[in-house]
Design an enzyme around this catalytic site. Structure first.
Site, mmCIF file in Angstrom:
data_model
loop_
_atom_site.group_PDB
_atom_site.id
_atom_site.type_symbol
_atom_site.label_atom_id
_atom_site.label_comp_id
_atom_site.label_asym_id
_atom_site.label_seq_id
_atom_site.Cartn_x
_atom_site.Cartn_y
_atom_site.Cartn_z
ATOM 1 N N ASP A 74 0.858 -1.281 0.198
ATOM 2 C CA ASP A 74 -0.100 -0.022 0.031
ATOM 3 C C ASP A 74 0.907 1.279 0.043
ATOM 4 O O ASP A 74 1.721 1.472 0.818
ATOM 5 C CB ASP A 74 -0.816 0.205 1.199
ATOM 6 N N MET A 75 0.608 2.164 -0.954
ATOM 7 C CA MET A 75 1.506 3.354 -0.973
ATOM 8 C C MET A 75 1.191 4.171 0.192
ATOM 9 O O MET A 75 -0.022 4.428 0.485
ATOM 10 C CB MET A 75 1.366 4.112 -2.528
ATOM 11 N N ASP B 46 -3.075 2.495 -5.826
ATOM 12 C CA ASP B 46 -2.035 2.826 -4.818
ATOM 13 C C ASP B 46 -1.961 1.545 -4.063
ATOM 14 O O ASP B 46 -1.089 1.656 -3.171
ATOM 15 C CB ASP B 46 -2.465 4.016 -3.796
ATOM 16 N N GLU B 47 -2.503 0.407 -4.419
ATOM 17 C CA GLU B 47 -2.340 -0.862 -3.715
ATOM 18 C C GLU B 47 -2.384 -2.055 -4.548
ATOM 19 O O GLU B 47 -3.008 -2.180 -5.610
ATOM 20 C CB GLU B 47 -3.281 -1.305 -2.469
#
Length: 409
Positions: free
Chosen positions: A16-17, A141-142
């Protein structure tokens, strides 16, 4: 006689960013690091004025005092994300900007820049695929990654490979991410939250009692506010409490399917595979207006927004390699009532002009007397462009493909 091959332990990572949109903005404006920053709403006159005033000076030279503040915002926009410094004030994603302004008026407000976020999303995912090719895309983003057979994926429970991926992403982009590694997707997603930001957490097969059961039930992905409220009413506050309940009891209170799933989730059981590619059901874009718009009095502004949405959907189709033949629109009125309309074409389309024309026909089928607060455009009944081209060639193998397609590609 050959030695039987040992089956490696399953190692699934969830990456996860960290505060992704905000982190991308901080690459552009490093002078804002450590400050409360909120990303939300569209680009405003203040944002254009700020850039214009810079002239040829680089963006990182803009003085912090010159940035727009949340306290000066007026409108109906919502927060897309916020830096960790802003989150400490109770500000979070999906919160209205006006409400957030009361909690953290000093926060700096930046507009959303989806083009930049998509660029960095593609970049970090390409880096992962170069290292660990079994990746499931879960959004901008994940991702989930299967470490099981990847070199280094078993070392220190997956920590070595997670550290390598973190470093590769940071070296290439300047962005950080958090990684959880566990025997399955359910536990990996929970683990990725343990040491944010820029952390790594490993959950082993025998870690349930120590690391998972003390957590609140809401930490299980899939238990939402309503289910959690019901669990609380039944005296179930932690995952450990949930794990003490019999399957039949849970099925009696939550239904057969949900009860059976809760029984397994509380025990860390999840057999879902890492899905390498999944076909989207539809591709859509929508926007909530800063103020309510009227179809007649604000016709020009609505027309501009409508065209932009159709252009964006067409770009998304081209980027993902799809065509579609169901075109739809979504409207939300000022009383929050929503309506949708769609139509299915005899053939597939993907160009913006065709999408706009058909979506315009859908608009004519809805009442437009009330003011509008949201407009959306959708393309469904998707087919991959490769499959579509193959079908056309099979239908008329001697005809030029572009002539057959009649699509603006």
């Amino acid at each position: 006689m050959s030695t039987p091959r040992t089956i490696p332990l399953r190692r699934i990572a969830h990456l996860d960013m960290d505060a992704f949109y905000a982190s991308v903005e901080l690459l552009r404006y490093p002078q804002l690091k450590g400050l409360p920053v909120v990303i939300g709403g569209g680009r405003r006159a203040q944002d254009e004025d700020l850039k214009a005033a810079q002239g040829e000076r680089p963006l990182h030279k803009i003085a912090v005092a010159e940035f727009p503040r949340l306290q000066d915002y007026s409108g109906r926009g919502v927060i897309t994300t916020a830096t960790y410094a802003a989150r400490q004030f109770g500000v979070g994603s999906a919160m209205g900007l006006m409400k957030a302004a009361k909690l953290c008026p000093q926060a700096i407000l930046l507009p959303v820049d989806f083009a930049a976020y998509r660029h960095y999303s593609r970049t970090f995912k390409d880096i992962i695929l170069d290292i660990a090719p079994l990746m499931e895309d879960r959004g901008i983003d994940e991702v989930y990654i299967d470490f099981t057979e990847v070199p280094g994926g078993q070392r220190e429970g997956g920590r070595v490979l997670a550290r390598l991926i973190q470093k590769a992403i940071f070296d290439a982009t300047g962005l950080t991410c958090s990684v959880g590694v566990a025997p399955n997707k359910l536990l990996a997603k929970m683990a990725s939250e343990f040491n944010k930001p820029n952390g790594i957490a490993i959950v082993a097969e025998d870690d349930l009692a120590g690391k998972i059961w003390p957590l609140a039930c809401r930490k299980i992905n899939g238990i939402g506010p309503k289910a959690d409220e019901r669990l609380q009413q039944l005296g179930i506050k932690t995952i450990g409490d949930l794990a003490q309940k019999e399957q039949g009891w849970l099925m009696d209170h939550f239904g057969q399917k949900t009860g059976a799933w809760m029984f397994e989730a509380a025990r860390g059981i999840d057999t879902r595979p890492v899905v390498l590619a999944s076909k989207p059901v539809s591709i859509s874009r929508e926007t909530t207006f800063e103020r309510d718009l009227h179809a007649v009095r604000d016709k020009a502004e609505l027309g501009t927004i409508f065209t932009r949405l159709c252009d964006q959907v067409a770009q998304d189709l081209a980027h993902k390699g799809y065509v579609g033949k169901t075109i739809g629109i979504k409207l939300r009125y000022d009383n929050f009532k929503s309506v949708t309309r769609d139509l299915t074409l005899p053939d597939y389309v993907c160009d913006a002009a065709a999408i706009r024309h058909q979506a315009g026909l859908c608009l004519k089928r809805v009442p437009l007397q009330q003011r509008l607060r949201l407009l959306g455009v959708r393309v469904g009944s998707l087919l991959s462009l490769t499959e579509y081209q193959t079908g056309l060639r099979n239908a008329a193998p001697n005809a030029p493909l572009q002539t057959l397609m009649n699509l603006d590609l």
